[in-house]
Design a protein around this motif. Structure first.
Motif, PDB file in Angstrom:
ATOM      1  N   LEU A 126      16.950 -13.553  34.760  1.00  0.00           N
ATOM      2  CA  LEU A 126      16.211 -13.638  33.332  1.00  0.00           C
ATOM      3  C   LEU A 126      15.335 -14.656  33.219  1.00  0.00           C
ATOM      4  O   LEU A 126      15.464 -15.676  33.459  1.00  0.00           O
ATOM      5  N   VAL A 127      14.200 -13.899  32.448  1.00  0.00           N
ATOM      6  CA  VAL A 127      13.220 -15.034  31.909  1.00  0.00           C
ATOM      7  C   VAL A 127      13.263 -14.901  30.403  1.00  0.00           C
ATOM      8  O   VAL A 127      12.989 -13.760  29.740  1.00  0.00           O
ATOM      9  N   GLU A 128      13.607 -15.861  29.765  1.00  0.00           N
ATOM     10  CA  GLU A 128      13.580 -16.152  28.038  1.00  0.00           C
ATOM     11  C   GLU A 128      12.370 -16.782  27.750  1.00  0.00           C
ATOM     12  O   GLU A 128      12.120 -17.739  28.236  1.00  0.00           O
ATOM     13  N   VAL A 129      11.701 -16.312  26.871  1.00  0.00           N
ATOM     14  CA  VAL A 129      10.332 -16.551  26.340  1.00  0.00           C
ATOM     15  C   VAL A 129      10.362 -16.863  24.797  1.00  0.00           C
ATOM     16  O   VAL A 129      10.528 -15.906  24.309  1.00  0.00           O
ATOM     17  N   ASP A 130      10.156 -18.065  24.493  1.00  0.00           N
ATOM     18  CA  ASP A 130       9.743 -18.263  22.948  1.00  0.00           C
ATOM     19  C   ASP A 130       8.660 -19.417  22.854  1.00  0.00           C
ATOM     20  O   ASP A 130       9.136 -20.279  22.731  1.00  0.00           O
ATOM     21  N   VAL A 131       7.416 -18.984  22.760  1.00  0.00           N
ATOM     22  CA  VAL A 131       6.551 -19.725  22.970  1.00  0.00           C
ATOM     23  C   VAL A 131       5.305 -19.642  21.939  1.00  0.00           C
ATOM     24  O   VAL A 131       4.357 -20.223  21.877  1.00  0.00           O
ATOM     25  N   GLU A 132       5.592 -19.044  20.670  1.00  0.00           N
ATOM     26  CA  GLU A 132       4.888 -19.147  19.502  1.00  0.00           C
ATOM     27  C   GLU A 132       3.244 -18.817  19.833  1.00  0.00           C
ATOM     28  O   GLU A 132       2.434 -19.522  19.673  1.00  0.00           O
ATOM     29  N   GLY A 133       3.211 -17.307  20.335  1.00  0.00           N
ATOM     30  CA  GLY A 133       1.841 -16.999  20.563  1.00  0.00           C
ATOM     31  C   GLY A 133       1.365 -16.967  21.884  1.00  0.00           C
ATOM     32  O   GLY A 133       0.275 -16.246  22.078  1.00  0.00           O
ATOM     33  N   ALA A 134       2.109 -17.718  22.907  1.00  0.00           N
ATOM     34  CA  ALA A 134       1.532 -17.838  24.128  1.00  0.00           C
ATOM     35  C   ALA A 134       2.277 -17.005  25.202  1.00  0.00           C
ATOM     36  O   ALA A 134       2.211 -17.091  26.272  1.00  0.00           O
ATOM     37  N   GLU A 135       2.868 -15.674  24.701  1.00  0.00           N
ATOM     38  CA  GLU A 135       3.516 -14.988  25.454  1.00  0.00           C
ATOM     39  C   GLU A 135       2.668 -14.352  26.613  1.00  0.00           C
ATOM     40  O   GLU A 135       3.053 -14.195  27.801  1.00  0.00           O
ATOM     41  N   VAL A 136       1.543 -13.651  26.324  1.00  0.00           N
ATOM     42  CA  VAL A 136       0.761 -13.122  27.385  1.00  0.00           C
ATOM     43  C   VAL A 136       0.279 -14.153  28.407  1.00  0.00           C
ATOM     44  O   VAL A 136       0.481 -13.928  29.454  1.00  0.00           O
ATOM     45  N   ASP A 137      -0.001 -15.229  27.771  1.00  0.00           N
ATOM     46  CA  ASP A 137      -0.440 -16.407  28.805  1.00  0.00           C
ATOM     47  C   ASP A 137       0.750 -16.872  29.882  1.00  0.00           C
ATOM     48  O   ASP A 137       0.548 -16.651  31.152  1.00  0.00           O
ATOM     49  N   VAL A 138       1.929 -16.711  29.452  1.00  0.00           N
ATOM     50  CA  VAL A 138       3.069 -16.889  30.362  1.00  0.00           C
ATOM     51  C   VAL A 138       3.235 -15.734  31.276  1.00  0.00           C
ATOM     52  O   VAL A 138       3.214 -16.106  32.520  1.00  0.00           O
TER      53      VAL A 138
END
Length: 200
Positions: A126-138
């Protein structure tokens, strides 16, 4: 992988739910990072490894982030994207409260690509992502050969400029089917979704 780990609540939940899990936690904001490390020590989370960086499309040693001391979880590389959130919350909370919450200062942080942390033969449940606008970057920091190693992605996405569909298309292209629901904890006018993607 806990990307945008903040103070470590997701890592703590994951270890309580799956005690044998190995977690890589990523947090770039120095003040938040200190609290994250303290929480990991306090709860004895020996199988959580903290990396003091953000994840993004390309490696960069010196990137500006805006740190919001009142609402740590809103700290971001893209503060201009808080306009909609501020506009929606002002009639609810009042202008002075919203302004206080969104008053921050700049900090500098390092960015690495997610694939840097995937060794040959590794597997990511699982990759959990909470990055305030940088989701595509990740997601753009995942090499093509590493996508098959990843079984699930869950992330918070604010649907600005078609971002939600773009992310769903990207995940679909790499074999993950997704669903998305309006976040239950955020006013729907802010257009924030919880997206879950998994391999069929």
């Amino acid at each position: 992988m806990d990307v945008g780990a903040n103070i470590g609540l997701f890592s703590l939940y994951a270890i309580q739910r799956w005690p044998g899990a190995e977690i890589l936690a990523f947090e770039p904001i120095p003040e938040t990072l200190e609290v994250l490390r303290r929480n990991i020590r306090m709860h004895g989370l020996g199988n959580v490894t903290v990396h003091p960086c953000a994840l993004g499309a390309e490696r960069d040693d010196d990137v500006a982030f805006t740190y919001y001391p009142v609402i740590l979880g809103n700290s971001t590389r893209y503060p201009e994207e808080k306009k909609l959130q501020k506009a929606v919350l002002t009639p609810i909370e009042g202008a002075s409260v919203v302004e206080e919450k969104h008053t921050g200062h700049q900090v500098r942080a390092r960015i690495e690509q997610l694939s840097t942390f995937l060794s040959e033969g590794s597997r990511v449940d699982l990759v959990e992502v909470d990055v305030e606008g940088a989701e595509v970057d990740v997601l753009l920091g995942v090499d093509a050969g590493d996508w098959p190693k990843t079984d699930q992605v869950i992330m918070e996405v604010q649907d600005i400029d078609g971002r939600l569909d773009a992310i769903r298309d990207l995940l679909h292209d790499h074999g993950l089917e997704s669903t998305a629901e309006i976040s239950p904890l955020i006013p729907p006018e802010i257009r924030t979704y919880v997206l879950h993607a998994a391999r069929p």
